[in-house]
Design an enzyme around this catalytic site. Structure first.
Site, PDB file in Angstrom:
ATOM      1  CB  SER A 197      -0.874   0.057   1.264  1.00  0.00           C
ATOM      2  OG  SER A 197      -1.847  -0.930   1.206  1.00  0.00           O
ATOM      3  CG  HIS A 230      -3.215  -1.297  -4.441  1.00  0.00           C
ATOM      4  ND1 HIS A 230      -2.424  -2.335  -4.036  1.00  0.00           N
ATOM      5  CD2 HIS A 230      -3.552  -0.622  -3.332  1.00  0.00           C
ATOM      6  CE1 HIS A 230      -2.289  -2.298  -2.724  1.00  0.00           C
ATOM      7  NE2 HIS A 230      -2.972  -1.260  -2.274  1.00  0.00           N
ATOM      8  CG  HIS A 277      -4.943  -6.668  -0.166  1.00  0.00           C
ATOM      9  ND1 HIS A 277      -4.812  -5.670  -1.097  1.00  0.00           N
ATOM     10  CD2 HIS A 277      -3.881  -6.554   0.678  1.00  0.00           C
ATOM     11  CE1 HIS A 277      -3.714  -4.978  -0.843  1.00  0.00           C
ATOM     12  NE2 HIS A 277      -3.124  -5.496   0.232  1.00  0.00           N
ATOM     13  CE1 TYR A 331      -8.509  -4.932   1.264  1.00  0.00           C
ATOM     14  CE2 TYR A 331      -6.739  -5.812   2.630  1.00  0.00           C
ATOM     15  CZ  TYR A 331      -7.206  -4.876   1.728  1.00  0.00           C
ATOM     16  OH  TYR A 331      -6.372  -3.898   1.280  1.00  0.00           O
ATOM     17  CD  GLU A 332      -8.341  -6.191  -3.314  1.00  0.00           C
ATOM     18  OE1 GLU A 332      -8.608  -5.437  -4.247  1.00  0.00           O
ATOM     19  OE2 GLU A 332      -7.266  -6.802  -3.222  1.00  0.00           O
ATOM     20  CB  ALA A 388       1.291  -0.474   4.641  1.00  0.00           C
ATOM     21  CG  MET A 424      -5.011  -6.408   6.833  1.00  0.00           C
ATOM     22  SD  MET A 424      -6.325  -5.244   6.407  1.00  0.00           S
ATOM     23  CE  MET A 424      -6.503  -4.334   7.956  1.00  0.00           C
ATOM     24  CB  SER A 425      -0.659  -8.150   2.189  1.00  0.00           C
ATOM     25  OG  SER A 425       0.423  -7.408   2.708  1.00  0.00           O
ATOM     26  CG  ASN A 470      -1.020   1.790  11.753  1.00  0.00           C
ATOM     27  OD1 ASN A 470      -0.691   1.345  10.648  1.00  0.00           O
ATOM     28  ND2 ASN A 470      -1.679   1.067  12.639  1.00  0.00           N
ATOM     29  CG  HIS A 527      -6.879   3.112   3.624  1.00  0.00           C
ATOM     30  ND1 HIS A 527      -5.991   2.058   3.526  1.00  0.00           N
ATOM     31  CD2 HIS A 527      -7.001   3.607   2.366  1.00  0.00           C
ATOM     32  CE1 HIS A 527      -5.606   1.921   2.264  1.00  0.00           C
ATOM     33  NE2 HIS A 527      -6.196   2.860   1.542  1.00  0.00           N
TER      34      HIS A 527
END
Ligand code: HPA
Length: 265
Positions: free
Chosen positions: A22, A53, A75, A77-78, A105, A203-204, A228, A240
């Site tokens: 990201s 992206h 991802h 989550y998509e 990230a 998440m990746s 973060n 985000h």
């Protein structure tokens, strides 16, 4: 694996693959004499949906090496299947890349980390509750039960630490834990992940690294950009926008580190 369409568009095979996380896609724009192939022009490639992206494979030169970069990744989550999430890794290996740099990230669980720290992945914890190799195994692609211990190459980690010192980048080391998202974690989850031994959460990356091990990638270097603080000790929520902004600010170091490492691979 059929690779004709991609190979017909390039003159030299890449040896290094780079997966861009990201906000880190800009790196692909710095490749020299680049050929960009939209995912939508490659058979079986799905479309990437996350903002920021671009969704293309960029093949070009960097530090004397031919590199293939994924600008935009898929991802879980998509809603994509794990096989889709990891398809590009198989493609990049099939067209020649034996070394892989995976980037992401991530939230910093380790209280030592700051926003902008670059964490070299020493290992991972798959907390996604699934695995991209579930299902029938195609022996031509890789073994049924691949070993993945030691996949994060120690030599590359040491070299990247050295490079970090040379360029003055805030480089750290640690364990990445992968969750599905897309909701960010609760405080209790973050504190639990710390107990499990993780230093950063994202998440990746883990599905792609599992598939890299499966298909025979020789060396993996993983870099998490800490966007973060996620220690679970305060009520500050991850957003985000914050993730994208932090990635933007740290880009200069990130690009320098990746670039220098490519030259030394
Ligand atoms: N959690 C999960 N994924 C992330 C985070 C986070 O805090 N920051 C960037 N990606």
């Amino acid at each position: 694996m059929k690779t004709k369409i991609i190979l017909s568009k390039i003159t030299e095979k890449p040896t290094v693959a780079v997966v861009l996380g990201s906000g880190l896609g800009d790196f692909a724009d710095t490749l020299e004499n680049a050929v960009a192939i939209k995912y939508t022009d490659i058979p079986h490639f799905p479309a990437s949906t996350v903002k920021g992206h671009a969704g293309r494979l960029v093949i070009g030169k960097k530090a004397g090496k031919v590199v293939v970069a994924m600008q935009g990744r898929f991802h879980f989550y998509e809603g994509h299947h794990m096989q889709t999430v990891t398809f590009a890794m198989r493609v990049m290996h099939a067209i020649g890349a034996d070394d892989v740099i995976v980037t992401n990230a991530a939230g910093g669980l380790n209280p030592k980390f700051k926003v902008g720290s670059l964490m070299l992945m020493t290992d991972h914890i798959n907390f996604m509750g699934t695995n991209p190799l579930i299902g029938p195994n195609d022996e031509e692609l890789g073994p049924r039960f691949p070993a993945i211990q030691g996949i994060y190459n120690k030599g590359l980690i040491e070299e990247a630490e050295k490079v970090g010192k040379e360029i003055g980048a805030p480089v750290e080391k640690g364990v990445y834990i992968a969750v599905t998202g897309p909701s960010y974690e609760t405080g209790a989850e973050l504190r639990a992940f710390r107990v499990l031994g993780a230093d950063a959460v994202g998440m990746s990356t883990v599905p792609e690294v599992i598939v890299a091990a499966h298909c025979g990638v020789k060396r993996v270097l993983g870099i998490s950009l800490i966007t973060n603080i996620a220690t679970g000790e305060s009520e500050t929520k991850a957003t985000h926008a914050e993730v994208v902004e932090a990635a933007d600010k740290a880009k200069v170091y990130f690009i320098k580190l990746v670039e220098t490492m490519i030259g030394r691979m």
